[in-house]
Every structure is written in structure tokens, then in C-alpha cells.
Design a protein around this motif. Structure first.
Motif, mmCIF file in Angstrom:
data_model
loop_
_atom_site.group_PDB
_atom_site.id
_atom_site.type_symbol
_atom_site.label_atom_id
_atom_site.label_comp_id
_atom_site.label_asym_id
_atom_site.label_seq_id
_atom_site.Cartn_x
_atom_site.Cartn_y
_atom_site.Cartn_z
ATOM 1 N N ASP A 118 9.698 9.447 1.704
ATOM 2 C CA ASP A 118 9.757 8.376 2.704
ATOM 3 C C ASP A 118 8.408 7.669 2.824
ATOM 4 O OD1 ASP A 118 12.371 9.071 3.153
ATOM 5 O OD2 ASP A 118 11.972 10.144 5.031
ATOM 6 N N HIS A 119 7.339 8.453 2.829
ATOM 7 C CA HIS A 119 5.994 7.881 2.911
ATOM 8 C C HIS A 119 5.720 6.975 1.710
ATOM 9 C CE1 HIS A 119 1.668 7.581 3.490
ATOM 10 N NE2 HIS A 119 1.533 7.935 2.227
ATOM 11 N N ASP A 120 6.032 7.455 0.523
ATOM 12 C CA ASP A 120 5.788 6.674 -0.690
ATOM 13 C C ASP A 120 6.594 5.377 -0.697
ATOM 14 O OD1 ASP A 120 4.053 8.625 -1.501
ATOM 15 O OD2 ASP A 120 5.417 9.521 -2.974
ATOM 16 N N ARG A 122 7.442 3.641 2.027
ATOM 17 C CA ARG A 122 6.945 2.734 3.065
ATOM 18 C C ARG A 122 5.577 2.134 2.746
ATOM 19 N NH1 ARG A 122 8.593 7.022 6.644
ATOM 20 N NH2 ARG A 122 6.418 7.630 6.644
ATOM 21 N N VAL A 123 4.810 2.758 1.887
ATOM 22 C CA VAL A 123 3.424 2.334 1.640
ATOM 23 C C VAL A 123 3.294 0.883 1.189
ATOM 24 C CG1 VAL A 123 1.449 2.715 0.104
ATOM 25 C CG2 VAL A 123 2.449 4.614 1.342
ATOM 26 N N GLY A 125 5.010 -1.805 1.823
ATOM 27 C CA GLY A 125 5.207 -2.696 2.963
ATOM 28 C C GLY A 125 4.052 -2.630 3.936
ATOM 29 N N ARG A 126 3.538 -1.438 4.161
ATOM 30 C CA ARG A 126 2.405 -1.290 5.077
ATOM 31 C C ARG A 126 1.145 -1.927 4.515
ATOM 32 N NH1 ARG A 126 2.918 4.711 7.732
ATOM 33 N NH2 ARG A 126 4.785 4.243 8.951
ATOM 34 N N ILE A 127 0.974 -1.874 3.224
ATOM 35 C CA ILE A 127 -0.190 -2.520 2.602
ATOM 36 C C ILE A 127 -0.107 -4.026 2.797
ATOM 37 C CG2 ILE A 127 -1.268 -3.068 0.385
ATOM 38 C CD1 ILE A 127 -0.677 -0.180 -0.457
ATOM 39 N N LEU A 129 1.506 -5.682 5.144
ATOM 40 C CA LEU A 129 1.296 -5.962 6.562
ATOM 41 C C LEU A 129 -0.184 -5.806 6.919
ATOM 42 C CD1 LEU A 129 2.478 -6.491 9.394
ATOM 43 C CD2 LEU A 129 2.725 -4.011 9.624
ATOM 44 N N GLY A 130 -0.826 -4.774 6.374
ATOM 45 C CA GLY A 130 -2.235 -4.519 6.669
ATOM 46 C C GLY A 130 -3.157 -5.635 6.212
ATOM 47 N N ARG A 131 -2.807 -6.280 5.117
ATOM 48 C CA ARG A 131 -3.645 -7.385 4.621
ATOM 49 C C ARG A 131 -3.709 -8.513 5.631
ATOM 50 N NH1 ARG A 131 -1.219 -7.422 -1.416
ATOM 51 N NH2 ARG A 131 -2.384 -5.630 -2.183
#
Length: 178
Positions: A118-120, A122-123, A125-127, A129-131
Motif C-alpha cells: 500500500d505504501h509503495d 501511494r508514494v 501520488g504523494r511525491i 502533491l509534495g512538489r
């Protein structure tokens, strides 16, 4: 048919194989030299990540800081130092509390593998968003970086991960026949 590898074979007296955990494999069971090499590898990697993140955060902050008048810079730098110290401790405490709670109800090996998948997933998308958010957070990036450093430092210095505790309990349950 080929015989099973020794790491896949059940330990003497056990009827089930030792489960493999993400990043640790089966080394968690004996906690020998290979286990500590895995833990050291993770720690070195995270120290490098923290150093790069801190460099990025400070560089971004320096760009914002240059836009401030000289008197405001001194005040803002003092606020950043105080906020960074507070968030470093906050990150450490948050991780330790989470770790303590996770040890009370540790995940089974299957739950650990599912959480890693699950973590792998989601990463990416989070990257993305983080940008976008990092530009907005530029004025407070040192404090944010301090929180991340505190959290990761606390995570790498634990004696035992919850996944290991959960795997030990799972192994005990499945070898005792319950």
C-alpha cells in the motif's frame, strides 16, 4: 524437484517456515550479522536522505530569506531556529509514541507485507502533491525538515520494529498449534 533453501526450511522444532519481512527478509529471526547489516544499510540510506532533504530545505529557505529586509531576517532566523528545535523534538516524540502503540498491537507478517504494498502504491501520488506544497512551505522548510529528521532518527534507533514483534508472535501462535 529442487530442495528448499535452508532459509525457507522450518527451523528445528518448528512446523512452519520463518516468514520473510520487507527489507529484513528472514534475518530478523536470529538477529545476527546480516540482520545488523540490513539495519545499518537502512540507517545509512536514511542519513543520506535526511542530509539531502535538509540541504534542499535550507537552500529553499535561503531563497525566501533573501527577499526579507535585513532586520526581519534576524528575527525570522531566530523564529526558525526555535521552531526547528521544537519540531525536531516533536517528530521524535511522535515517532516514539507511534512505535509504542504499534508494539502493543503489532502487525502479522501478511499485514506488514500489505502495508508495504500500500505504501509503495501511494508514494508516486504523494511525491506529486509534495512538489506543489513545498513551494508554499518554503518559509518554514527548516522546521519541517527538523520534524522529519526527528521522526526518522527515532525510527532508526528503535531496538525492535513492530513488524518483528508481530512476526515473532505469529510464529509462536502457529508453532504452538493455536
Amino acid at each position: 524437484m529442487a530442495s528448499r533453501a535452508s532459509s525457507e526450511a522450518p527451523a528445528p522444532g518448528f512446523s512452519v517456515p520463518i516468514p520473510a519481512l520487507p527489507k529484513l527478509g528472514r534475518t530478523w529471526y536470529r538477529r545476527g550479522a546480516l540482520y545488523w547489516l540490513c539495519r545499518a544499510r537502512t540507517t545509512v540510506f536514511l542519513v543520506l536522505v535526511m542530509a539531502m532533504f535538509c540541504f534542499f530545505a535550507l537552500s529553499l529557505y535561503a531563497g525566501v530569506r533573501d527577499l526579507l529586509p535585513s532586520t526581519a531576517r534576524v528575527v525570522w532566523d531566530g523564529v526558525q531556529v526555535a521552531a526547528s528545535v521544537v519540531t525536531l523534538v516533536w517528530g521524535w516524540v511522535t515517532q516514539r509514541r507511534g512505535h509504542r502503540e504499534a508494539l502493543l498491537d503489532p502487525p502479522t507478517p501478511e499485514q506488514t507485507r500489505q502495508a508495504k504494498r500500500d505504501h509503495d502504491r501511494r508514494v508516486p501520488g504523494r511525491i506529486a502533491l509534495g512538489r506543489g506544497l513545498v513551494v508554499l512551505a518554503a518559509p518554514v522548510m527548516p522546521a519541517f525538515a527538523a520534524y522529519i529528521v526527528g521522526w526518522l532518527a527515532a525510527w532508526t534507533t528503535v531496538r525492535e520494529y513492530p513488524s518483528e514483534v508481530g512476526a515473532r508472535r505469529w510464529l509462536q501462535e502457529h508453532t504452538s498449534g493455536t
